[in-house]
Scaffold this motif. Structure first.
Motif, short mmCIF file in Angstrom:
data_model
loop_
_atom_site.label_atom_id
_atom_site.label_comp_id
_atom_site.label_asym_id
_atom_site.label_seq_id
_atom_site.Cartn_x
_atom_site.Cartn_y
_atom_site.Cartn_z
N ILE A 183 0.85 -1.19 0.00
CA ILE A 183 0.00 0.00 0.00
C ILE A 183 0.89 1.24 0.00
O ILE A 183 1.87 1.31 0.75
CB ILE A 183 -0.93 0.02 1.22
CG1 ILE A 183 -1.93 -1.13 1.15
CG2 ILE A 183 -1.68 1.36 1.31
CD1 ILE A 183 -2.82 -1.23 2.37
N ALA B 262 -6.28 -2.90 6.70
CA ALA B 262 -6.06 -2.49 5.32
C ALA B 262 -6.89 -3.29 4.32
O ALA B 262 -6.63 -3.25 3.12
CB ALA B 262 -4.58 -2.62 4.97
N LEU C 6 -9.79 -0.05 1.40
CA LEU C 6 -9.08 1.21 1.31
C LEU C 6 -9.96 2.40 1.68
O LEU C 6 -9.48 3.39 2.24
CB LEU C 6 -8.51 1.41 -0.10
CG LEU C 6 -7.35 0.50 -0.52
CD1 LEU C 6 -6.75 0.99 -1.82
CD2 LEU C 6 -6.28 0.44 0.56
N LEU D 223 -9.98 2.46 5.32
CA LEU D 223 -8.63 2.82 5.75
C LEU D 223 -8.40 4.32 5.65
O LEU D 223 -7.82 4.94 6.55
CB LEU D 223 -7.59 2.06 4.93
CG LEU D 223 -6.12 2.42 5.19
CD1 LEU D 223 -5.76 2.20 6.66
CD2 LEU D 223 -5.21 1.60 4.29
N LEU E 52 -4.59 6.76 -1.71
CA LEU E 52 -4.08 5.44 -1.35
C LEU E 52 -4.10 4.53 -2.56
O LEU E 52 -5.09 4.48 -3.30
CB LEU E 52 -4.93 4.81 -0.24
CG LEU E 52 -4.99 5.53 1.12
CD1 LEU E 52 -5.82 4.70 2.09
CD2 LEU E 52 -3.61 5.79 1.66
N GLN F 292 -3.11 0.42 -3.70
CA GLN F 292 -2.69 -0.93 -3.29
C GLN F 292 -2.50 -1.79 -4.54
O GLN F 292 -3.39 -1.88 -5.40
CB GLN F 292 -3.73 -1.57 -2.36
CG GLN F 292 -3.26 -2.94 -1.84
CD GLN F 292 -4.22 -3.52 -0.83
OE1 GLN F 292 -5.43 -3.28 -0.88
NE2 GLN F 292 -3.70 -4.27 0.13
#
Length: 307
Positions: free
Chosen positions: A241, A273, A276, A279, A301, A303
């Protein structure tokens, strides 16, 4: 009033009224009505005070409406300059958030972007233009457009920032702009980054180990026309991430910026996590930026989820 609303005196219980037209520059903007519980005479002195009062109220009302108009215009400009949605990129999960400063006009110069480069690559951008006004939002739009115009499949991050920097130097902006540009190559499984004075991104590995990515920063955009922006390369690891953010997320009065980054990394390492969007809510809540904010905040973010 008696002609249009004959029942008004009985219903209201009032026995006298003062009707004050609100006039600004020869045009009416409203009417102020005062009512009295008992019969009331209006001597000349009181009429003069009421006339002055009506002028002050009219000007205040006109300014308030003008502020509302400017505020709506500014918010519309901000929304038009930020991406409405981010593109779907195979192998990448994305979440983003922008929150304007709560002081002033609720607009600012923070921005983010995700650019799809065919089926094998993508570019992630985050930046921060100094200020929280229309000028900052307008310059932010110029920077974001310039970065997009110079982003191609073959363009490395340092070249994108260098060309954007030369363009801004020609404009001679009065505001400082930081920017972080990352190019993700899914074929080579690498990510290259370049920074123009922007805080480093955070990297969380699948095991939970989280740390800032060391990206030697070049100067802020638009200051040094021939500036060089060093490039950093890291491996794309499945499940990793990356958190790109602006300083409004981490800065606290009297606190060292490195300590603030460390605190954010520590919380990112502990956070759940699996989603997202949740998060990003968690990071924003932990940073204490959900209430009053002296600065605007952008957070992106990414990932890596290879198929």
């Amino acid at each position: 009033m008696r002609r249009l609303y004959p029942e008004a005196p009985r219903i209201s219980g009032a026995h006298a009224w003062a009707f004050l037209p609100l006039i600004v520059s020869g045009r009416p903007v409203g009417c102020c009505i005062l009512s009295y519980d008992h019969p009331h005479r209006f001597p000349a002195e009181e009429r003069a005070v009421m006339t002055s009062l009506a002028g002050l109220i009219a000007q205040a009302l006109d300014r308030a409406r003008l502020y509302d108009t400017k505020h709506e215009l500014a918010r519309g400009l901000q929304q038009a300059l930020l991406p409405r949605t981010l593109p779907e990129v195979a192998g990448l999960a994305v979440a983003a958030r922008y929150m304007p400063a709560t002081r002033g006009m609720d607009i600012g110069g923070d921005f983010y972007d995700l650019i799809r480069l065919g089926d094998t690559a993508a570019a992630a951008v985050i930046g921060d233009v100094q200020g929280h006004n229309v000028a900052a939002a307008a310059l932010m739009g110029q920077v974001r457009t310039a970065v997009r115009a110079r982003t191609t499949l073959e363009a490395p991050p340092d070249r994108v920032l260098a060309e954007t920097n030369r363009l801004l130097a020609d404009f001679g902006p009065d505001l400082f702009t930081s920017c972080l540009y990352a190019r993700l190559d899914f074929t080579r499984r690498t990510m290259t980054l370049a920074s123009a004075g922007h805080p480093p991104p955070l990297l969380r590995l699948p095991g939970g180990d989280t740390r800032p990515v060391v990206v030697p920063p070049g100067p802020l955009l638009g200051i040094v026309p021939d500036a060089v922006f060093p490039v950093t390369e890291i491996a794309l690891v499945p499940g990793m991430i990356l958190a790109f953010y602006t300083d409004g997320l981490i800065e606290r009065p009297g606190a060292d910026l490195d300590d603030c980054i460390t605190d954010l990394a520590r919380h990112l390492a502990r956070a759940d996590a699996r989603n997202l969007d949740l998060l990003i809510d968690d990071l924003v809540n932990e940073a204490g930026t959900t209430g009053q904010r002296a600065d605007d905040v952008a957070l992106l973010l990414l990932q890596h989820r290879p198929g």
